[in-house]
Design a protein around this motif. Structure first.
Motif, short mmCIF file in Angstrom:
data_model
loop_
_atom_site.label_atom_id
_atom_site.label_comp_id
_atom_site.label_asym_id
_atom_site.label_seq_id
_atom_site.Cartn_x
_atom_site.Cartn_y
_atom_site.Cartn_z
N ASP A 179 0.82 -1.22 0.00
CA ASP A 179 0.00 0.00 0.00
C ASP A 179 0.85 1.26 0.00
N TYR A 180 2.02 1.19 0.63
CA TYR A 180 2.86 2.38 0.76
C TYR A 180 3.90 2.49 -0.34
N LYS A 181 4.24 1.35 -0.96
CA LYS A 181 5.28 1.36 -1.98
C LYS A 181 4.72 1.48 -3.39
N ILE A 182 3.46 1.06 -3.58
CA ILE A 182 2.89 1.11 -4.92
C ILE A 182 2.73 2.54 -5.40
N TYR A 183 2.48 3.44 -4.45
CA TYR A 183 2.34 4.86 -4.79
C TYR A 183 3.65 5.40 -5.33
N GLY A 184 3.61 5.94 -6.52
CA GLY A 184 4.82 6.50 -7.11
C GLY A 184 5.73 5.46 -7.73
N SER A 185 5.32 4.17 -7.70
CA SER A 185 6.15 3.14 -8.33
C SER A 185 5.97 3.18 -9.84
N ASN A 186 6.73 2.34 -10.53
CA ASN A 186 6.66 2.31 -11.98
C ASN A 186 6.20 0.96 -12.50
N LEU A 187 5.48 0.20 -11.66
CA LEU A 187 5.02 -1.12 -12.09
C LEU A 187 3.89 -1.02 -13.11
N LEU A 188 3.15 0.08 -13.07
CA LEU A 188 2.05 0.30 -13.99
C LEU A 188 2.39 1.45 -14.93
N PRO A 189 1.73 1.51 -16.10
CA PRO A 189 1.93 2.69 -16.97
C PRO A 189 1.42 3.95 -16.29
N GLU A 190 1.65 5.08 -16.91
CA GLU A 190 1.31 6.36 -16.28
C GLU A 190 -0.17 6.44 -15.92
N LYS A 191 -1.04 5.91 -16.77
CA LYS A 191 -2.46 5.87 -16.43
C LYS A 191 -2.97 4.44 -16.59
N PHE A 192 -3.90 4.06 -15.72
CA PHE A 192 -4.33 2.67 -15.63
C PHE A 192 -5.76 2.63 -15.09
N THR A 193 -6.44 1.51 -15.27
CA THR A 193 -7.78 1.35 -14.73
C THR A 193 -7.69 0.74 -13.32
N MET A 194 -8.79 0.84 -12.59
CA MET A 194 -8.83 0.25 -11.27
C MET A 194 -8.66 -1.27 -11.36
N LYS A 195 -9.18 -1.88 -12.42
CA LYS A 195 -9.02 -3.32 -12.61
C LYS A 195 -7.56 -3.69 -12.80
N GLU A 196 -6.83 -2.89 -13.55
CA GLU A 196 -5.41 -3.17 -13.76
C GLU A 196 -4.63 -3.06 -12.45
N LEU A 197 -4.99 -2.08 -11.63
CA LEU A 197 -4.37 -1.95 -10.32
C LEU A 197 -4.71 -3.15 -9.44
N GLN A 198 -5.97 -3.59 -9.49
CA GLN A 198 -6.37 -4.75 -8.71
C GLN A 198 -5.64 -6.01 -9.17
N ASN A 199 -5.48 -6.16 -10.48
CA ASN A 199 -4.73 -7.32 -11.00
C ASN A 199 -3.32 -7.35 -10.43
N LEU A 200 -2.68 -6.19 -10.36
CA LEU A 200 -1.34 -6.10 -9.80
C LEU A 200 -1.33 -6.53 -8.34
N TYR A 201 -2.25 -6.00 -7.55
CA TYR A 201 -2.34 -6.38 -6.14
C TYR A 201 -2.56 -7.88 -5.98
N GLU A 202 -3.49 -8.41 -6.75
CA GLU A 202 -3.85 -9.83 -6.60
C GLU A 202 -2.67 -10.73 -6.93
N TYR A 203 -1.90 -10.37 -7.95
CA TYR A 203 -0.78 -11.23 -8.32
C TYR A 203 0.33 -11.16 -7.26
N ILE A 204 0.63 -9.98 -6.78
CA ILE A 204 1.68 -9.84 -5.78
C ILE A 204 1.28 -10.50 -4.48
N LEU A 205 0.03 -10.31 -4.06
CA LEU A 205 -0.44 -10.88 -2.79
C LEU A 205 -0.79 -12.35 -2.90
N GLY A 206 -1.05 -12.81 -4.13
CA GLY A 206 -1.35 -14.22 -4.33
C GLY A 206 -2.74 -14.62 -3.89
N GLU A 207 -3.70 -13.70 -3.93
CA GLU A 207 -5.06 -14.01 -3.52
C GLU A 207 -6.04 -13.07 -4.21
N PRO A 208 -7.28 -13.54 -4.46
CA PRO A 208 -8.28 -12.67 -5.08
C PRO A 208 -8.80 -11.64 -4.09
#
Length: 246
Positions: A179-208
């Motif tokens: 939650d604190y490191k994703i802000y300002g990171s470069n894992l996503l393109p400059e603009k993204f959808t909420m679904k794309e952000l959720q996909n990133l969270y789910e893959y890193i955390l390993g859970e839906p």
């Protein structure tokens, strides 16, 4: 390129013969990228050995450790001004007790004395970087012949030293602080959808994650700026684009 980042080059002979490094201190970088719903890490294949390793290197005597990490990151990806942070120091006494460096130098026809500093125990400072996978080029270092991306759940069989442990600890650190490191990171393109952000969270955390709960949490953190809608011509309700606040 940041003017303070100066590549060292890929001449192994010059690297091992220099006296400009701090002996027994190194930096290893877990460089993360996210692509096609997969969290990837950048790795190097050692020259003439079926062994893979993290991008890393040594610290110059006149160089800050953070500057060394930024230099090494630039040399491998040609990206600068990237999210990069220390996360752990690896100092197990036997972490570099192998003949990998000896085999590498002999493969390059470089003969070093048994007491050379390269064969000493090295303490390594672990860094992790969060980069946009689509923007990064990849370049081998003086020890390697390939530089490639691997899914964090599908790493090569043979990994040098304690680098598998470094990857595991870097991934776990990212999970705990997402939650604190994703802000300002470069894992996503400059603009993204909420679904794309959720996909990133789910893959890193390993859970839906539940969509409504996730969106409510992200908006409450107040680091997202809502942009225009993403119109793709379908009949479905168009989602909004977001970006991280400056």
């Amino acid at each position: 390129m940041n003017k303070e980042i100066t590549p060292v080059g890929n001449n192994l002979k010059s690297l091992v013969e220099t006296n400009d490094f701090i002996k027994q201190l190194s930096v290893d970088c877990v460089i993360f990228g996210f692509h096609n719903k997969s969290l990837k890490v950048l790795m190097l294949k050692y020259f003439n050995l079926d062994i893979w390793a993290l991008p890393g290197g040594f610290v110059f005597k006149n160089e800050d450790v953070d500057d060394a990490a930024n230099r090494l990151l630039y040399e491998r990806t040609h990206l600068d001004e990237i999210f990069l942070e220390q996360f752990y120091t690896f100092g197990r006494k036997d972490r570099t007790e192998s003949d990998i460096h000896n085999r590498l130098t002999k493969n390059k026809e470089i003969n070093l004395p048994a007491d050379h500093w390269l064969f000493d125990r090295h303490i390594s400072i672990g860094y992790y970087a969060l980069i946009d996978y689509t923007l990064a080029s990849t370049f081998p270092d003086a020890f390697s012949e390939k530089c490639e991306w691997f899914d964090v759940h599908d790493l090569p069989k043979e990994i040098a030293f304690d680098h598998r442990e470094i990857i595991d600890k870097g991934t776990e650190f990212l999970k705990k602080n997402l939650d604190y490191k994703i802000y300002g990171s470069n894992l996503l393109p400059e603009k993204f959808t909420m679904k794309e952000l959720q996909n990133l969270y789910e893959y890193i955390l390993g859970e839906p994650l539940r969509r409504n709960n996730f969106q409510r949490k992200m908006l409450a953190l107040d680091f997202l700026e809502r942009l225009e809608k993403k119109f793709d011509g379908s009949a479905n309700k168009a989602p909004y684009y977001y970006r991280f606040r400056k």
